[in-house]
Design an enzyme around this catalytic site. Structure first.
Site, PDB file in Angstrom:
ATOM      1  N   CYS A  89     -11.901  -2.377 -92.625  1.00 13.12           N
ATOM      2  CA  CYS A  89     -11.480  -1.928 -91.302  1.00 13.12           C
ATOM      3  C   CYS A  89     -10.029  -1.497 -91.405  1.00 13.12           C
ATOM      4  CB  CYS A  89     -11.620  -3.070 -90.298  1.00 13.12           C
ATOM      5  SG  CYS A  89     -11.088  -2.624 -88.625  1.00 13.12           S
ATOM      6  N   HIS A 131     -20.035  -0.689 -86.586  1.00 11.78           N
ATOM      7  CA  HIS A 131     -18.646  -1.162 -86.653  1.00 11.78           C
ATOM      8  C   HIS A 131     -17.806  -0.522 -85.539  1.00 11.78           C
ATOM      9  CE1 HIS A 131     -15.022  -2.467 -89.122  1.00 11.78           C
ATOM     10  NE2 HIS A 131     -14.487  -1.586 -88.304  1.00 11.78           N
ATOM     11  N   GLU A 132     -17.956   0.787 -85.364  1.00 14.71           N
ATOM     12  CA  GLU A 132     -17.134   1.500 -84.367  1.00 14.71           C
ATOM     13  C   GLU A 132     -17.556   1.145 -82.945  1.00 14.71           C
ATOM     14  OE1 GLU A 132     -14.606   2.608 -85.617  1.00 14.71           O
ATOM     15  OE2 GLU A 132     -15.297   2.828 -87.663  1.00 14.71           O
ATOM     16  N   HIS A 135     -16.043  -2.035 -82.015  1.00 11.34           N
ATOM     17  CA  HIS A 135     -14.636  -1.871 -81.604  1.00 11.34           C
ATOM     18  C   HIS A 135     -14.534  -1.554 -80.110  1.00 11.34           C
ATOM     19  CE1 HIS A 135     -11.947  -2.236 -85.015  1.00 11.34           C
ATOM     20  NE2 HIS A 135     -12.627  -1.387 -85.759  1.00 11.34           N
TER      21      HIS A 135
HETATM   22 ZN   LIG Z   1     -12.553  -1.143 -87.787  1.00  9.26          ZN
END
Ligand SMILES: [Zn+2]
Length: 182
Positions: A89, A131-132, A135
């Site tokens: 990340c 993952h995004e 976020h």
């Molecule tokens: Zn990240």
């Protein structure tokens, strides 16, 4: 080019759920450009708006020469998991850890002009979408690890040279992630 400082773990913006995009206007297109430029400069495989301090549901990706963005994403995930895949990340510079993720993902959302878009990804692409999108919900990859792995990760994070630097800081090591960090 409008490269922005990438926020590091410890910055509260990374724990704040982002708001849906309502106006598909010039400002939004500038945000997509800033995210793209910052991601390409890092380099990274993906970048979410909160990582540059913007609380909107927007991310960019760059995987296997596929460059794109998605707004207001909604994911449909396979039950089958990749338990061992390494993940990094850009908000945790230089670190990567095995992180379980669904192997396949269908991501529905919009492009910067407000047109509906459906993206399908497997392996690294699917991992990036998850993952995004995390976020955008204030969720970080350490939250997806089992207790034992998270403990190891937190130890490495505490020992990292950037640890505790919650003020915006530009990346420290341009190529340590080999472009795989998101
Ligand atoms: Zn990240």
């Amino acid at each position: 080019m409008a490269i922005q400082p990438i926020r590091l773990f410890g910055d509260p913006v990374l724990r704040t759920p982002a708001e849906p995009v309502v106006d598909f206007d010039k400002e939004l297109r500038k945000l997509v450009k800033d995210l793209t430029d910052t991601m390409m400069d890092a380099p990274g495989a993906g970048l979410a708006a909160p990582q540059i301090g913007v609380g909107l549901r927007v991310f960019t990706y760059h995987i296997d020469d596929q460059l794109g963005h998605l707004i207001n994403p909604d994911l449909d995930l396979s039950a089958e998991l990749d338990e061992e895949g390494e993940e990094g990340c850009l908000s945790f510079p230089g670190l990567s850890f095995p992180t379980p993720r669904a192997i396949r993902a269908v991501a529905k959302g919009f492009n910067m002009y407000g047109d509906p878009v459906t993206l399908e990804g497997t392996d690294l692409m699917a991992r990036c979408f998850q993952h995004e999108t995390d976020h955008l919900n204030g969720v970080l990859f350490i939250d997806r690890m089992d207790v034992k792995q998270r403990k190891l990760a937190m130890k490495a994070i505490r020992e990292a040279e950037w640890s505790g630097m919650s003020a915006p800081v530009v990346k420290l090591s341009p190529h340590a992630t080999q472009g795989r960090a998101v």
